[in-house]
Design a protein around this motif. Structure first.
Motif, short mmCIF file in Angstrom:
data_model
loop_
_atom_site.label_atom_id
_atom_site.label_comp_id
_atom_site.label_asym_id
_atom_site.label_seq_id
_atom_site.Cartn_x
_atom_site.Cartn_y
_atom_site.Cartn_z
N TRP A 1 -0.80 1.60 5.61
CA TRP A 1 -1.92 1.14 4.78
C TRP A 1 -2.76 2.32 4.33
O TRP A 1 -3.98 2.33 4.49
CB TRP A 1 -2.79 0.14 5.56
CG TRP A 1 -2.04 -1.08 5.98
CD1 TRP A 1 -1.39 -1.27 7.16
CD2 TRP A 1 -1.86 -2.28 5.22
NE1 TRP A 1 -0.81 -2.52 7.18
CE2 TRP A 1 -1.08 -3.16 6.01
CE3 TRP A 1 -2.27 -2.69 3.95
CZ2 TRP A 1 -0.71 -4.43 5.57
CZ3 TRP A 1 -1.91 -3.96 3.52
CH2 TRP A 1 -1.14 -4.81 4.32
N ILE A 2 -2.10 3.29 3.73
CA ILE A 2 -2.77 4.54 3.36
C ILE A 2 -3.27 4.47 1.92
O ILE A 2 -2.62 3.93 1.04
CB ILE A 2 -1.79 5.72 3.56
CG1 ILE A 2 -1.43 5.87 5.04
CG2 ILE A 2 -2.35 7.01 2.98
CD1 ILE A 2 -2.59 6.15 5.96
N ARG A 3 -4.45 5.07 1.68
CA ARG A 3 -4.99 5.18 0.33
C ARG A 3 -4.58 6.54 -0.25
O ARG A 3 -4.67 7.56 0.44
CB ARG A 3 -6.52 5.08 0.36
CG ARG A 3 -7.05 3.73 0.83
CD ARG A 3 -8.53 3.81 1.09
NE ARG A 3 -9.29 4.17 -0.10
CZ ARG A 3 -9.74 3.30 -0.99
NH1 ARG A 3 -9.51 2.01 -0.82
NH2 ARG A 3 -10.41 3.70 -2.05
N LEU A 4 -4.15 6.54 -1.50
CA LEU A 4 -3.73 7.79 -2.14
C LEU A 4 -4.84 8.83 -2.06
O LEU A 4 -4.60 9.99 -1.72
CB LEU A 4 -3.36 7.51 -3.60
CG LEU A 4 -3.04 8.72 -4.48
CD1 LEU A 4 -1.87 9.51 -3.92
CD2 LEU A 4 -2.76 8.29 -5.91
N LEU B 1 -5.20 3.67 -6.63
CA LEU B 1 -5.98 4.35 -5.61
C LEU B 1 -5.48 4.07 -4.19
O LEU B 1 -5.42 4.97 -3.36
CB LEU B 1 -7.45 3.93 -5.69
CG LEU B 1 -8.33 4.71 -6.66
CD1 LEU B 1 -9.76 4.19 -6.60
CD2 LEU B 1 -8.30 6.19 -6.34
N ASP B 2 -5.14 2.80 -3.94
CA ASP B 2 -4.79 2.46 -2.56
C ASP B 2 -3.44 1.75 -2.45
O ASP B 2 -3.02 1.40 -1.34
CB ASP B 2 -5.87 1.62 -1.90
CG ASP B 2 -6.16 0.33 -2.66
OD1 ASP B 2 -5.39 0.01 -3.59
OD2 ASP B 2 -7.13 -0.36 -2.33
N GLY B 3 -2.76 1.54 -3.56
CA GLY B 3 -1.44 0.94 -3.52
C GLY B 3 -1.42 -0.56 -3.31
O GLY B 3 -0.35 -1.16 -3.23
N ALA C 1 0.85 -1.18 0.00
CA ALA C 1 0.00 0.00 0.00
C ALA C 1 0.89 1.24 0.00
O ALA C 1 2.12 1.13 0.00
CB ALA C 1 -0.90 0.00 1.23
N TYR C 2 0.26 2.40 0.01
CA TYR C 2 1.02 3.64 0.21
C TYR C 2 1.38 3.73 1.68
O TYR C 2 0.64 3.27 2.56
CB TYR C 2 0.20 4.85 -0.20
CG TYR C 2 -0.05 4.95 -1.69
CD1 TYR C 2 0.89 5.52 -2.54
CD2 TYR C 2 -1.24 4.46 -2.24
CE1 TYR C 2 0.66 5.59 -3.92
CE2 TYR C 2 -1.48 4.54 -3.60
CZ TYR C 2 -0.53 5.10 -4.43
OH TYR C 2 -0.75 5.18 -5.79
#
Lengths: 557, 105
Positions: A101-104, B21-23, A57-58
């Protein structure tokens, strides 16, 4: 309105800047989502706002300037963990926090929430001057000569969006301390600053350059012994200019200032800095007493008042409760005020993930900071939390409160206080997992009585040569390597980041992951069996040399 | 230029990327979609993978993915990545079994 103790209080200019920056990034995110910006174009922009793309995730890395938070800010971090992440955060070796666990598309909203409490994610990535780190006991420790936070804040303001230093050859890390006991690893930073009072009482600064870990570990060299306060910014500006102009940009692995200092020598670097200073308008960079006082005025100072018997109450409680006494021995430090004490909260539960805290633990820490330490919290570069101003007669109540949320581990500075990077479980750069080996070691040495018996022994684990777990500086260091798809660990011994900084020596060939914990246990047994009275692990290692430890580590290989 | 892929006996290639969107880690499926579960991934020979990788990279923005590449797997059911890194991407962090991708819908 009362202002938070411990860190600089934002003014409207600071807040307007943050809002403008968020609006700018929101537009960049939107253009990325609609395809106007490619990933190659967007990547440097998101990194300038602390947003990485990792394995799953980001990841958003939030800046904690000089490691100090107020309870309102910490509570907000817990809320972000709960609302936008998977209910936990990870405190890093640079006094920051990461959310994995961040969403863009959530990022602009998260940055707005952070801005509500005067926080951001700027200078946590990219080839700029990164978030400045400082002594976790700043303004509290009895051994401190100069409180480094005011100058750390001045450096923050000087470096943020500095027009010359936004695109340096590589990232640039500065640490500052005002204690004769180096708690910031000053000699492992691009610039390390040690402040002390000068002859006239005004601070002077000893400056080291060219230190660092990573694939080329180097101990920083002294550039200047006594830079006067008024010339601090000019001197740093000149050091950065020389690096910016002459640092290599053709090879990412040779782009840090340490490579330049090694290439030309510290004498030549000093001459180049002095030449730069000679042609600078020093008046423009002069740090006046008035400017320092203006920054200092935006720091609230805790009103330290304690009953006359606070010390006696603590002493009695320690006699009555051996478990509490053990925690006090390992997890506290002497405060400058005799009625107060510094408490370090371990984020290293036996078998747990170093540096991780759940949103519930984060919220509880904020409550305990309000109740016991003027609402002030410090994050350490060793991935723990400090409550800096606890009244001695209330320390046991704090300890009981910490116990309720699993935060009363008595292991600071001991073998269970393991530093580890996120490793291959999260990090796109890693070659091996750091956390599982830390968990196994933590479980192996879970007995706090055994840890106390072993004494001061620091283990640092990095999942790759970039060394975010500072393995070179560990008394025992572990570097994860990939051998044909299998995880191996290279062992080093004898590293230290404190006074007398040293780079650990490689003991031998890397060991398979499943043999590493046993090998370290044999190292510890070797030390326990051969130490002389009062010796720490490092003392015994120094006296005996590496050979007995090498033999112990590879005994069954 | 992409280096030639050397597959061991019993191995195939799959395409993988991260969702814009969320990686999140995703795998390319035979129906042209991207899925969180490696069990849905299309197993490809080297030549086939090269052509599909090129096409998938060109379509990445439209498909909402980032950083498309191929990686070797053991051609079993479900496919199992060869490297530790890709195993962790496929299944989630080993230190949080509650986050196992297999448990997600």
């Amino acid at each position: 309105m009362s202002i938070p103790v411990g860190h600089y209080q934002y003014d409207p200019i600071d807040r307007d800047f943050l809002q403008a920056r968020i609006a700018e990034f929101e537009g960049q995110v939107q253009r990325r989502l609609d395809g106007t910006l490619s990933e190659d174009e967007f990547k440097p922009l998101r990194l300038m706002n602390g947003l990485y793309l990792q394995l799953h995730a980001y990841m958003l890395r939030v800046a904690i300037p000089y490691g100090i938070l107020d309870s309102r800010q910490l509570r907000k971090l817990g809320e972000i963990a709960r609302r936008y992440d998977r209910d936990y955060g990870h405190f890093t070796t640079r006094q920051n926090i990461q959310f994995n666990w961040i969403r863009l598309e959530d990022t602009p909203a998260i940055l707005r929430e952070l801005a509500e409490v005067d926080m951001h994610a700027i200078q946590t990535s990219g080839n700029c001057i990164r978030n400045v780190t400082a002594d976790e006991y700043a303004g509290a420790a009895a051994d401190e000569l100069v409180d480094p936070r005011v100058h750390a804040e001045i450096l923050r303001q000087w470096s943020t969006l500095h027009p010359e230093f936004t695109f340096l050859p590589r990232k640039f890390k500065i640490a500052i301390s005002g204690s004769p006991n180096d708690r910031v690893a000053a000699r492992f930073h691009d610039i390390g600053i040690l402040a002390r009072p000068g002859a006239d009482g005004a601070p002077v600064f000893r400056i080291f350059v060219g230190g660092g870990l990573g694939r080329t570990p180097i101990i920083g060299e002294e550039l200047f012994d006594s830079v006067r306060e008024e010339h601090l910014l000019a001197t740093l500006e000149a050091i950065l200019r020389v690096y910016n102009a002459r640092g290599r940009r053709d090879n990412i692995y040779k782009a840090r200032i340490k490579i330049l200092v090694q290439a030309i020598g510290v004498e030549a670097y000093r001459e180049a800095v002095e030449a730069e200073l000679a042609q600078m308008d020093l008046e423009r960079y002069r740090l006046t007493p008035e400017a320092v006082a203006a920054i200092r005025s935006r720091f609230a100072v805790p009103q330290l008042e304690a009953p006359a018997d606070a010390d006696a109450v603590l002493a009695q409680q320690r006699r009555d409760d051996p478990l509490f006494d053990r925690w006090v021995r390992s997890n506290t430090h002497v405060h400058r005020d005799p009625g107060h004490i510094i408490a370090t909260v371990s984020l290293k539960p036996a078998g747990g993930i170093p540096g991780d805290a759940t949103s519930a633990q984060i919220a509880r820490l904020a409550d305990l900071a309000d109740a016991y330490s003027f609402g002030e919290i410090r994050i350490t570069h060793l991935q723990n939390v400090v409550l800096g101003h606890v009244r001695k007669d209330r320390l046991r109540d704090l300890w009981l409160g910490l116990s309720e949320v699993g935060l009363a581990e008595a292991n600071i500075g001991l073998i269970g206080d393991i530093v580890a990077c996120p490793g291959l479980d999260y990090c796109a750069l890693a070659n091996a997992r750091s956390i599982p080996i830390a968990q196994k070691l933590g479980a192996r040495f879970a007995d706090t009585a055994l840890q106390a018996e072993i004494g001061a022994l620091r283990i640092n684990i990095s999942g790759c040569i970039n060394a975010c777990g500072h393995h070179h500086a560990g008394h025992i260091g572990l570097l994860g390597v990939d051998k044909r798809g299998e995880e191996f660990f290279q062992l080093t011994v004898g590293g230290r980041a404190e006074n007398g900084a040293a780079i650990g020596t490689i003991l031998g060939a890397a060991l398979p992951e499943d043999e590493t914990v046993d090998a370290i246990a044999r190292l510890v047994d070797c030390y326990l069996g051969r130490r002389e009275s009062g010796e720490t692990f490092l003392d015994t290692l120094t006296r005996l040399g590496h050979e007995p430890f090498r033999e112990a580590a590879y005994e069954t290989v | 230029m992409k280096r030639p892929v050397r597959l061991e006996p019993g191995q195939k290639l799959v395409l993988t990327a991260n969702r814009l969107l969320d990686g999140r880690t995703v795998w390319w499926c035979a129906d042209g979609t991207w899925n969180l579960h490696i069990g849905c991934a299309a197993l490809l020979d080297a030549d086939e993978a090269e052509a599909l990788l090129s096409r998938a990279s060109e379509q990445a923005q439209r498909d909402g993915v980032v950083g498309v590449y191929d990686t070797a797997v053991q051609a079993v059911v479900p496919p199992e990545p060869v490297t530790v890194r890709e195993k962790i991407r496929a299944h989630g962090p080993t230190v949080h079994p509650e986050f196992a991708v297999e448990t997600e819908q």
